[in-house]
Every structure is written in C-alpha cells, then in structure tokens.
Design an enzyme around this catalytic site. Structure first.
Site, PDB file in Angstrom:
ATOM      1  N   GLU A   1       0.985  -1.272   0.425  1.00 37.51           N
ATOM      2  CA  GLU A   1      -0.015  -0.071  -0.160  1.00 37.51           C
ATOM      3  C   GLU A   1       1.032   1.333   0.291  1.00 37.51           C
ATOM      4  O   GLU A   1       0.549   2.191  -0.580  1.00 37.51           O
ATOM      5  CB  GLU A   1      -0.921  -0.061   1.579  1.00 37.51           C
ATOM      6  CG  GLU A   1      -1.549   0.914   0.829  1.00 37.51           C
ATOM      7  CD  GLU A   1      -1.498   2.221   2.316  1.00 37.51           C
ATOM      8  OE1 GLU A   1      -2.060   3.246   2.023  1.00 37.51           O
ATOM      9  OE2 GLU A   1      -0.451   2.321   2.473  1.00 37.51           O
TER      10      GLU A   1
ATOM     11  N   HIS B   1       5.672   7.202   9.964  1.00 42.24           N
ATOM     12  CA  HIS B   1       6.372   7.335   8.480  1.00 42.24           C
ATOM     13  C   HIS B   1       7.814   7.070   9.389  1.00 42.24           C
ATOM     14  O   HIS B   1       8.909   7.909   8.497  1.00 42.24           O
ATOM     15  CB  HIS B   1       6.287   7.683   7.599  1.00 42.24           C
ATOM     16  CG  HIS B   1       5.061   6.961   6.270  1.00 42.24           C
ATOM     17  ND1 HIS B   1       4.878   7.751   5.345  1.00 42.24           N
ATOM     18  CD2 HIS B   1       4.560   5.686   6.747  1.00 42.24           C
ATOM     19  CE1 HIS B   1       3.261   7.433   4.473  1.00 42.24           C
ATOM     20  NE2 HIS B   1       3.300   5.842   5.220  1.00 42.24           N
TER      21      HIS B   1
END
Ligand SMILES: *[C@@H]1O[C@H](CO)[C@@H](O)[C@H](O)[C@H]1NC(C)=O
Ligand SMILES: *[C@@H]1O[C@H](CO)[C@@H](O)[C@H](O)[C@H]1NC(C)=O
Ligand SMILES: *[C@@H]1O[C@H](CO)[C@@H](O)[C@H](O)[C@H]1NC(C)=O
Ligand SMILES: *[C@@H]1O[C@H](CO)[C@@H](O)[C@H](O)[C@H]1NC(C)=O
Ligand SMILES: *[C@@H]1O[C@H](CO)[C@@H](O)[C@H](O)[C@H]1NC(C)=O
Ligand SMILES: *[C@@H]1O[C@H](CO)[C@@H](O)[C@H](O)[C@H]1NC(C)=O
Length: 540
Positions: free
Chosen positions: A332, A465
């Site tokens: 993804e 992230h």
C-alpha cells in the site's frame, strides 16, 4: 523465521503463548481519555465466556450480533498482535516494507493464523512490484545538509558544483548550460518532482536537489513511477535558500550520494473468506500489512491489520448470514498496489465480466486506527463534510459507524475520502465503502483537542512514517474502541445489507468515474483529515 500463530479471544487461549516476551513498558505513556461506559443495549441473555479450547469451532451455530461480537474484543489481544508485528520488524532490521522478510513474516503469520481457525478459506495472492528505498547523503560547501530520498529515484555518487535552475525547472530550458555534469538546485512547485528530475537528466545534470516551497518541512516525495531521472533528493526550504545565497557569493562544491535499492520484489495479499454465509453478498474489510522502509509501522498500519484480525477471530465463534471476506493488502505504501492488484484479478476494471465485483456489497477500510494524539475519524460517505461521497450506501456505512460512537456519547469527526488508502480500489469500482481513521502527520486543532483531549498543535501521529512508529506509538483507548466499532459494523453487515443498495453496472460506472475524477486533483498531499499513509508521499 518463527511464526507464532495468534489466537485471540480468551485469556486461557492466550495463556498457551505465555512464552512470548511480555509487552515492553510504554516509554511514552498515552494520555488516558475517559469516556462514559457504553450503555447496556437491550438483547438476549449474556453470551457465555468463550471456551478455553485452543481450536475454535469451524462450524458455530449461533448467528452473530453486534453486542456479542463487541464483547469479544479485548485490548490484550490487540496488544499481543501488535507485539507480534513489532517482533517481525525487530527481527528484520526494523521494518515490514513490502517484499522484505518483515513483511513476508507478517503475511505468512496472518495466513497461518486464519487458516488454523478452520473458519476461513484463506489464500496468499502473490504479485511482483518494483521496490525502491535508499540511504542519502548531501554536503555543500563542506557542510552536511539533511536530505530525503525521492521514491523511484536512481542511485548516484556525484561531486560537482551547485547550479541554480531558473524558474521551477518544469521546462528543460530552465536549466542553464553550466549545469552539465553538475548538481541542479531546483525549487519545488508547479510540476511534479518527476518532471524536474527528468529535465535535470535531459539537461545533462549529474544530479539534482529540490528544495521545499513551504517553510520548516523536510521534502520527502515520490517520482511516482520508474523513469529516466537524474539522482535526486529533497531538502527544506531553509536549506535551499541558504545554498542559493552561497551560490550568489561564488562557486559551491557539493557531493550527492544516493544509495538506492531498486528491485522487483514478490509481495503478498492475504485474502480470507468465511466458509459460511451467502457468498453472493459479501462484506469485505481490511487494511494494509506493509510498513514504510523507515520503521516498523505498528500504528500504520499494524493497528488496522490487528484490529481486522482480532475482529475476524472473534467472528469465528458465530455464524454469519452474509459471507465476510478479509483483505490484508501488500505494498500500500507504494501506491495501494495490493488492493488494486486484487481488484484487477477479480475483474474490478469495469470492463471484463463483473460477476465477482458485483458480489462485494460493501468494503470497510482500517488504516491507522490508534494514532497516539488521535481524532476519531469516520470516512465521509455521505459527502456532507467534504462534498465527495462514495457509492450509494457509503452514507449508510458512515451513519452506522457514527451510531456506534453516538450511543456511547463519544465524539467523532468526518474524514475525507482522499483515495489515498486501499478503499480507493473499491470506490473506483463503485463499491460502497467506509472506515475509520485516527490521523497521521496533520496537526491537531484546538477544536479537536477539546473533543478528544491530547495535544493541540501537535501531529495526530508524531511518529507517522518514522522509526518511532513502534509498540509504544498506540493510543490504547482508541485502539480498543475502534476495534469494537469494527466489530459492530462487521456483525451488522454479516447479518444484513439493509440501507446499502445493490449496485448495478450503471451506478457503479458513475461512481467510479467520479472517484477517478476526484483522484486527479490529489497531488499526494496531506491537507485534510483524509490523509493516510497510502502513496502518502507528495508527487509535486
Ligand atoms: C519473501 O517470500 C518470497 C516468496 O516465498 C521469496 O521469493 C522472497 O525471497 C522472500 N523475501 C524475503 C526478503 O524473505
Ligand atoms: C555572502 O557574502 C556576503 C558578503 O560578503 C556575506 O555577508 C554573506 O554571509 C555571504 N553569504 C553566505 C551564505 O556565505
Ligand atoms: C522489473 O520487472 C519489469 C517487468 O518485468 C522490468 O521491465 C523491469 O526492468 C524490472 N526492474 C528491475 C529493477 O529489475
Ligand atoms: C474476468 O473476465 C474475463 C473476461 O470476461 C473472464 O474470462 C474471467 O473469467 C473473469 N475472471 C473472474 C475472476 O471473474
Ligand atoms: C460538490 O461537488 C459537485 C460535483 O463535483 C459540484 O458540482 C458542486 O459544485 C460541489 N458543491 C459544492 C458546494 O462545492
Ligand atoms: C440502476 O439503478 C438505478 C438506481 O436504482 C436505476 O435508476 C437504474 O435504472 C438502474 N439501471 C439498470 C441498468 O438497471
């Protein structure tokens, strides 16, 4: 690789895995939020506690209800699952990026765990995609400058002078002739990073550095796809402006190192469908199983993975009327590759035979459901907040989620369908969709802090992230509550799709076109609460 099949539900069941290392103490305790208890809902006699049998029955006799499914969702099971993902990352150099051993381990474990229940037909769907990641180093005038890799960029080890590019580098004529074999310095803006990096190559530059056009933000982007680029990195606006003024004073010598991995990697989706239930009327739910290269991805999207898994394991105690299908998506973070691959293989293209797509009555997406400084976001399926709704029935899905929080007196906010997570593959095929999202790097507003507590002015997930998206990067209360909310919606649609119309080809096509139209205006940025991790890197 050690696979520990994970069986949720009951403490006695979990006890057999006590050899597992205990949960690490939370280094950064999450501010507790206190909510009023859920009202006791009318219903039948209480469900007996789950039995301690290690292999759950594959053929339960009792139809699922929201109340009973919710009761089986336990925080300890969620955290045990998250711990397992953390272990996979720890054993694999700190990440679960697609095609890595950490991701392989994650998908194999999901496969084995679901298969062991006997309740689901499970398969791993392989697909091959280009993987890129890199370490970078940049020095100018003898000083280190912090830079970030542009996904899909090539490797390079360059020494040269920094050359200012005119305008924005969107036209190859913007590059002065003295850029040949040197390093181009370009401002962000107007055109994609890919255009700038390709123009730099065309103009004969040996490398390129793009500086931000907004203050105080690192520039970590993507070139979107493979191409013929100069080695390229991103830097802050402040760094870029500083270098420009040095260039104004004279020659600035620089070095640029991009050490990139670029390889085609096999990657997996894990797909499971309940053996029981109507296979012509299917609820699908899921989240992505890969992390970014920078960290273990325990909130993004370990939380959605485990929330879905724990709900799926709880469901094995009951009988569904409609079949329930799980989609654990790979890759993804590189652009929703797994979910789009899956839809393609079931002819989700609006071109081939649409029989399989038509069986999917609804899709629920869970990508980041336990952000430390969370909001409780529900995708805006009726378009009331953002004027972009999904297929007819997405409004019902949103309302059903809202009811769950409303019944408990808990606030919630709408989240925009940015088409930046795996639901895009479903919306772009006209399938009614919805889901939950607790926020990424966007800063919490005062109003949101008033509603949900936490820190205004701070990112909803400060470790988005990053390497610090670990086991301690989870808000336990949101994690539990949102997984109970998943269970509520799953039990509901496993029983009936009332309020979610069956789509016909005309309707599907219309919604698909609208979704694609909307997606064109998405630069990969993160301006709204719709932002998720998927392809979350900027293209421009
Ligand atoms: C992941 O599994 C695939 C298929 O079994 C294999 O080809 C690949 O080498 C594995 N990758 C890693 C990094 O373990
Ligand atoms: C450029 O030169 C001016 C005048 O000598 C000096 O004040 C300034 O600090 C220099 N700037 C840089 C970035 O070196
Ligand atoms: C990846 O596979 C594609 C399709 O087979 C091929 O064109 C490409 O060159 C491969 N890339 C790398 C880096 O091996
Ligand atoms: C997809 O469509 C093609 C062409 O109509 C058909 O041959 C194939 O069986 C379909 N696949 C699935 C999974 O429905
Ligand atoms: C909402 O979106 C539709 C279709 O994109 C557009 O025609 C309409 O003007 C928008 N309405 C508002 C209030 O922005
Ligand atoms: C599809 O559904 C819409 C709304 O229910 C209806 O107006 C339309 O006639 C249907 N089209 C077909 C081809 O069945």
């Amino acid at each position: 690789m050690r696979f520990v099949p994970f069986v949720a539900l009951a403490a006695p069941v979990l006890a057999q895995y006590e050899a597992k290392p205990p949960l690490k103490p939370s280094a950064k305790p999450v501010e507790p939020h206190s909510y009023p208890p859920a009202p006791s809902l009318p219903g039948g006699p209480p469900h007996p506690p789950p039995s301690g049998s290690p292999s759950p029955p594959a053929d339960p006799q009792k139809f699922v209800t929201p109340k009973e499914l919710i009761k089986l969702i336990k925080l300890e099971d969620l955290l045990a699952g998250s711990q397992q993902l953390q272990t996979f990352a720890d054993e694999a150099g700190g990440n679960r990026a697609f095609g890595s051993t950490g991701h392989n381990a994650t998908t194999e474990w999901l496969y084995q765990t679901l298969k062991k229940t006997g309740y689901y037909n499970v398969y791993k769907q392989p697909f091959v995609e280009l993987f890129t990641a890199a370490t970078t180093k940049f020095t100018a005038g003898g000083e280190d400058v912090k830079v970030d890799y542009m996904t899909f960029g090539p490797s390079g080890d360059i020494t040269g002078n920094l050359v200012k590019v005119n305008n924005l580098g969107c036209d190859v004529l913007d590059f002065p002739t003295e850029v040949t074999d040197q390093i181009a310095l370009i401002s962000r803006g107007t055109c994609n990073f890919a255009v700038k990096a390709a123009n730099a190559k065309l103009a004969g530059a040996a490398g390129a550095a793009i500086y931000n056009n907004v203050p105080l933000q690192a520039l970590s982007g993507t070139l979107g796809a493979e191409g013929d680029y100069a080695p390229v990195v991103g830097m802050t606006q402040e760094a870029g402006v500083g270098l420009l003024s040095q260039i104004g004073n004279g020659t600035v010598s620089a070095t640029l190192l991009v050490d990139a991995i670029r390889e085609n990697r096999t990657n997996y989706n894990v797909i499971a469908e309940s053996k029981q239930g109507d296979h012509n009327n299917v609820l699908m739910l899921g989240g992505h199983t890969d992390s970014v290269f920078a960290g273990p991805g325990i909130n993004d999207d370990g939380s959605g993975t485990i929330g879905t898994l724990v709900t799926a394991l709880a469901l094995t105690k009951f009988k569904p009327k409609n079949a329930v299908r799980l989609g654990f998506w790979g890759a993804e973070e590189f652009g929703k590759l797994g979910s789009f691959h899956y839809m393609k293989t079931i002819n989700g293209t609006l071109s081939g035979d649409a029989t399989e797509v038509a069986k999917l009555r609804a899709y629920l997406n869970f990508d980041m459901i336990a952000s430390p400084n969370y909001v409780l976001g529900i995708y805006d399926g009726d378009g009331s907040a953002f004027n972009f709704s999904g297929a007819a029935g997405s409004d019902t899905i949103e309302k059903d989620f809202e009811d769950f929080y409303n019944e408990r007196g808990i606030p919630h906010v709408p989240a925009l369908f940015t088409l930046r997570s795996d639901y895009a593959a479903f919306l772009e095929n006209g399938i009614p969709s919805g889901g939950l999202f607790t926020g990424a790097e966007v800063l919490k507003t005062d109003e949101e802090a008033r509603l949900f507590g936490g820190d205004a002015g701070q990112p909803l997930d400060p470790c988005y992230h990053q390497a610090c998206d670990t086991l301690v990067n989870l808000a336990h209360d949101a994690y539990l509550l949102n997984t109970q909310s998943i269970a509520n919606s799953v039990a509901r649609y496993a029983t009936s799709f009332e309020g979610i119309p069956r789509q016909n080809a005309t309707l599907r096509k219309r919604v698909a076109e609208m979704s694609r139209f909307q997606a064109r205006f998405d630069d990969g940025g993160h301006a709204h609460h719709g932002q998720t991790c998927g392809a979350g890197k900027h293209l421009m």
